[in-house]
Design a protein around this motif. Structure first.
Motif, short mmCIF file in Angstrom:
data_model
loop_
_atom_site.label_atom_id
_atom_site.label_comp_id
_atom_site.label_asym_id
_atom_site.label_seq_id
_atom_site.Cartn_x
_atom_site.Cartn_y
_atom_site.Cartn_z
N GLN A 26 0.86 -1.18 0.00
CA GLN A 26 0.00 0.00 0.00
C GLN A 26 0.89 1.23 0.00
OE1 GLN A 26 -2.25 -1.33 3.58
NE2 GLN A 26 -4.02 -0.75 2.34
N ARG A 57 -2.37 -1.73 -3.56
CA ARG A 57 -3.51 -0.91 -3.13
C ARG A 57 -3.03 0.52 -2.90
NH1 ARG A 57 -5.74 -4.83 1.57
NH2 ARG A 57 -6.76 -6.36 0.26
N VAL A 59 -1.89 2.82 -4.76
CA VAL A 59 -0.64 3.20 -5.42
C VAL A 59 -0.88 4.46 -6.25
CG1 VAL A 59 1.11 2.51 -7.09
CG2 VAL A 59 0.22 0.84 -5.48
N ASN A 60 -0.17 5.53 -5.92
CA ASN A 60 -0.29 6.78 -6.65
C ASN A 60 0.92 7.07 -7.52
OD1 ASN A 60 -2.80 7.57 -5.45
ND2 ASN A 60 -1.66 8.02 -3.58
N GLY A 88 -4.95 -6.43 -8.03
CA GLY A 88 -5.48 -5.17 -7.55
C GLY A 88 -6.18 -4.41 -8.65
N ASP A 89 -7.07 -3.56 -8.26
CA ASP A 89 -7.83 -2.76 -9.22
C ASP A 89 -7.19 -1.37 -9.30
OD1 ASP A 89 -9.72 -2.05 -11.02
OD2 ASP A 89 -11.33 -1.80 -9.57
N GLU A 90 -5.96 -1.32 -9.70
CA GLU A 90 -5.21 -0.08 -9.77
C GLU A 90 -4.97 0.28 -11.23
OE1 GLU A 90 -4.36 1.81 -7.18
OE2 GLU A 90 -5.10 0.39 -5.70
N ARG A 110 -7.76 -8.28 -11.26
CA ARG A 110 -8.47 -7.20 -10.59
C ARG A 110 -8.89 -7.53 -9.17
NH1 ARG A 110 -12.61 -4.22 -14.40
NH2 ARG A 110 -12.28 -2.71 -12.75
#
Length: 124
Positions: A26, A57, A59-60, A88-90, A110
């Motif tokens: 994260q 999760r 992740v920017n 993940g749904d990133e 996802r």
């Protein structure tokens, strides 16, 4: 096992079950946090894991060092006869994998299912 560096923007937690490892990341994957991810991946393999799932999760940011950490995880797992999956749904992660062509090498799912106490990546 949980790993938090108070000076970083990354929180890692891991669960090992025989040959399976589930690592949750994260935060940002960058030049400052990639060494933490690499160390966690090595710990998983040292603990006997051959099937590694990295759940991303919140992740920017993923810079070249973060991307290198993902490739490191893939090479580490496949180098010992295992596999490496991202989950993940990133949107950022999916876009980065597609732009670099790594979506043809590293699977990204996802969501995941924890049926029967066993972790399995599902969907696409």
């Amino acid at each position: 096992m949980t790993s938090v560096d108070p000076c970083s923007d990354l929180h890692l937690s891991a669960n090992y079950d025989g040959e399976r490892a589930r690592i949750i990341a994260q935060g940002n994957l960058d030049v400052y946090t990639a060494p933490l991810l690499r160390a966690q991946l090595v710990d998983a393999v040292d603990a006997g894991a051959r099937r590694i799932t990295l759940i991303v999760r919140g992740v920017n940011l993923i810079d070249s060092s973060g991307l290198s950490g993902l490739v490191f995880g893939y090479k580490l797992a496949t180098g010992c006869g295992g596999d490496f999956t991202l989950c993940g749904d990133e949107v950022l992660v999916a876009r980065l994998l597609a732009r670099t062509g790594l979506d043809r090498v590293i699977p990204l799912h996802r969501d995941f299912d924890r049926g029967g106490g066993e972790f399995r990546a599902t969907g696409s």
